[in-house]
Design a protein around this motif. Structure first.
Motif, PDB file in Angstrom:
ATOM      1  N   SER A 105     -11.364  15.003 -28.853  1.00 23.53           N
ATOM      2  CA  SER A 105     -11.518  14.038 -27.746  1.00 23.53           C
ATOM      3  C   SER A 105     -11.303  14.733 -26.399  1.00 23.53           C
ATOM      4  N   GLU A 106     -10.401  15.709 -26.344  1.00 22.08           N
ATOM      5  CA  GLU A 106     -10.153  16.451 -25.097  1.00 22.08           C
ATOM      6  C   GLU A 106     -11.179  17.572 -24.927  1.00 22.08           C
ATOM      7  N   GLU A 108     -14.144  17.754 -25.877  1.00 19.70           N
ATOM      8  CA  GLU A 108     -15.492  17.265 -25.529  1.00 19.70           C
ATOM      9  C   GLU A 108     -15.625  16.999 -24.033  1.00 19.70           C
ATOM     10  N   LYS A 109     -14.532  17.149 -23.291  1.00 15.70           N
ATOM     11  CA  LYS A 109     -14.608  16.999 -21.827  1.00 15.70           C
ATOM     12  C   LYS A 109     -15.025  18.317 -21.168  1.00 15.70           C
ATOM     13  N   HIS A 193     -15.416  20.942 -35.246  1.00 18.49           N
ATOM     14  CA  HIS A 193     -15.876  19.695 -34.626  1.00 18.49           C
ATOM     15  C   HIS A 193     -16.527  18.724 -35.628  1.00 18.49           C
ATOM     16  N   ARG A 209      -9.567  15.182 -36.405  1.00 19.28           N
ATOM     17  CA  ARG A 209     -10.569  14.515 -37.256  1.00 19.28           C
ATOM     18  C   ARG A 209      -9.886  13.737 -38.373  1.00 19.28           C
TER      19      ARG A 209
END
Ligand code: FHN
Length: 468
Positions: A105-106, A108-109, A193, A209
């Motif tokens: 989640s981080e 992907e920034k 990922h 995940r």
């Protein structure tokens, strides 16, 4: 050329054409030294398989195009490794996601911040050529799972997730074709990922995940991206796999994946950095951070040398991906010695750069690659197209051979006389490549002693060329 023979009846080893001169003082010492090394050499020389011999695995018969590509690969000797991806934005190397425990989640920034507007593939390819390199191996997808090409089986790629929106591999492949450089794709089997990379292996435990997933669905996904790499970028040099060691006991369905690659492009060379003896279906064997047979790196402890073409890969500093904190650059001499020793071990040298997030290659790397290129321009003949041997590697250096020429690369020797192991055959001429001067070789009957006149020693590599 002046060659001195010690004892009658040792057979007309040389075309003697000159004066005789005997240095009585140092001979006993060198008799001893040459005797010792000669015995070692005999054993070694015989154990050095003929460079051209490469056996195929029973389960896999490489196509004629593949065998021709292997020969090309072994003649090429020098390549550029490129570790590039969104991780370069953080400038802490390609393992930052795992090392810093960054959840998906981080992480992907980061892609939205990756916009390499200064990326100029012509500049990269020209630099590789200026360094004397014949091929480029670039990371299509590294362990973070992000693809720097336009993948249709995932949107986790440079076209769909970054403001750059261009297929980097497409641009590089076109430029490589234009400039006559072969392009290989590094592809990570390990993926921090993908939701179906499950059960997890040794790494990627902080990705966040869910503890579920369908392993074969992950393998189908990987084969899907490999099909894209073997279909959308023209003829490629091959695939450089990595990450198998994350799950060494898993069923990676390698036969199916390797068959997919060879069916799509029979000439494509497959290598897998699993740090084991080659598996059926592979076409070359790489050694990371070690010369073939070397065991300085922990993961090479159990690695055996197979019968396939060999390659050693190394970094210029200590990092593969861009690391703004790493300025531990190896010297030009260290890098050239690595390349030359690799050739003496019958292996290629794949030297890495980790470009900046801007698309530029940092100036320190550019300077060193250009310096390597200058040396290769002068002495590349003693490397390109050669095979290791006939004398096995020595502390003082290595030998390479091509046609009727044998090159002694004297890398670490300070004295004026160097005991050399016996060489089979008639030496027709001997000279130093650096100065062009004829070389003096004394035949002690138990071995040869090379005389190195003052001023002949080269700071990098004193090259004796014997024509047989
Ligand atoms: O984990 C990778 C690493 O990031 C890098 O790609 C090297 C290159 O040979 N191989 C693995 C480490 O063994």
């Amino acid at each position: 050329m002046i060659i001195q023979r010690r004892r009658a009846g040792c057979g007309d080893r040389f075309m003697s054409s000159g004066r005789r001169r005997v240095t009585f003082l140092t001979l006993p010492l060198f008799l001893l030294l040459s005797l010792r090394s000669q015995i070692a050499v005999q054993a070694q020389a015989d154990s050095n398989p003929p460079a051209s011999q490469s056996t195929v695995n029973t389960a896999y018969t490489p196509s004629p195009a593949n065998l021709a590509a292997r020969k090309w690969f072994q003649d090429a000797k020098s390549g550029m490794f490129i570790h590039w991806g969104v991780y370069s934005v953080l400038g802490e190397g390609e393992w930052v996601m795992n090392n810093k425990g960054i959840p998906i989640s981080e992480y992907e920034k980061i892609p939205p911040q990756f916009n390499p507007t200064e990326f100029n593939p012509a500049e990269w390819v020209a630099l590789a050529k200026a360094a004397g390199m014949k091929y480029i191996t670039i990371t299509s997808k590294h362990h973070d799972g992000f693809a720097i090409f336009d993948s249709k089986v995932s949107d986790y790629d440079v076209v769909d997730r970054t403001p750059y929106k261009k297929d980097i591999l497409k641009m590089l492949a076109e430029e490589c074709r234009k400039q006559g450089i072969k392009l290989f794709f590094y592809h990570s089997q390990l993926d921090w990922h993908h939701p179906d990379y499950f059960p997890l292996g040794r790494t990627g435990h902080s990705s966040g995940r869910p503890a579920q997933g369908e392993w074969t669905r992950y393998l189908d996904y990987m084969d899907g991206q490999l099909r894209e790499l073997l279909t959308n970028y023209g003829q490629i040099g091959g695939i450089w796999f990595d990450g198998w060691w994350d799950k060494p006991d898993a069923d990676w369905r390698l036969d199916k994946t390797y068959k997919l690659i060879h069916d799509l492009q029979p000439q494509a060379l497959i290598g897998n950095n699993h740090h084991r003896k080659p598996f059926p279906g592979e076409d070359f064997q790489m050694f990371e951070k070690d010369l073939p047979g070397g065991k300085t790196a922990e993961f090479n402890r159990d690695t055996e040398i197979g019968d396939l073409p060999l390659e050693t890969c190394e970094t210029i500093n200590k990092s593969w991906g861009y690391n703004k904190n790493d300025s531990s650059y190896k010297s030009d001499k260290e890098l050239l010695h690595y390349l030359i020793r690799a050739a003496g071990h019958n292996a290629n040298f794949l030297l890495n750069v980790g470009p900046l997030p801007t698309g530029k290659i940092q100036p320190e790397f550019v300077t060193q690659l250009r310096a390597m290129g200058q040396w290769m321009t002068k002495y590349g003949d003693s490397i390109y197209g050669t095979r290791g041997g006939p004398v096995a590697p020595r502390p003082w250096g290595v030998t390479t051979q091509k046609g009727n020429k044998i090159y002694f690369h004297i890398l670490d020797w300070q004295d004026s006389l160097l005991p050399l192991p016996n060489i089979h055959g008639i030496i027709r001429s001997a000279r130093f490549l650096n100065t062009g001067r004829k070389a003096d070789i004394i035949d002690t009957g138990q071995g040869l002693v090379l005389s190195i006149p003052a001023g002949t020693i080269d700071p990098v590599d004193t090259i004796l060329v014997l024509e047989m």
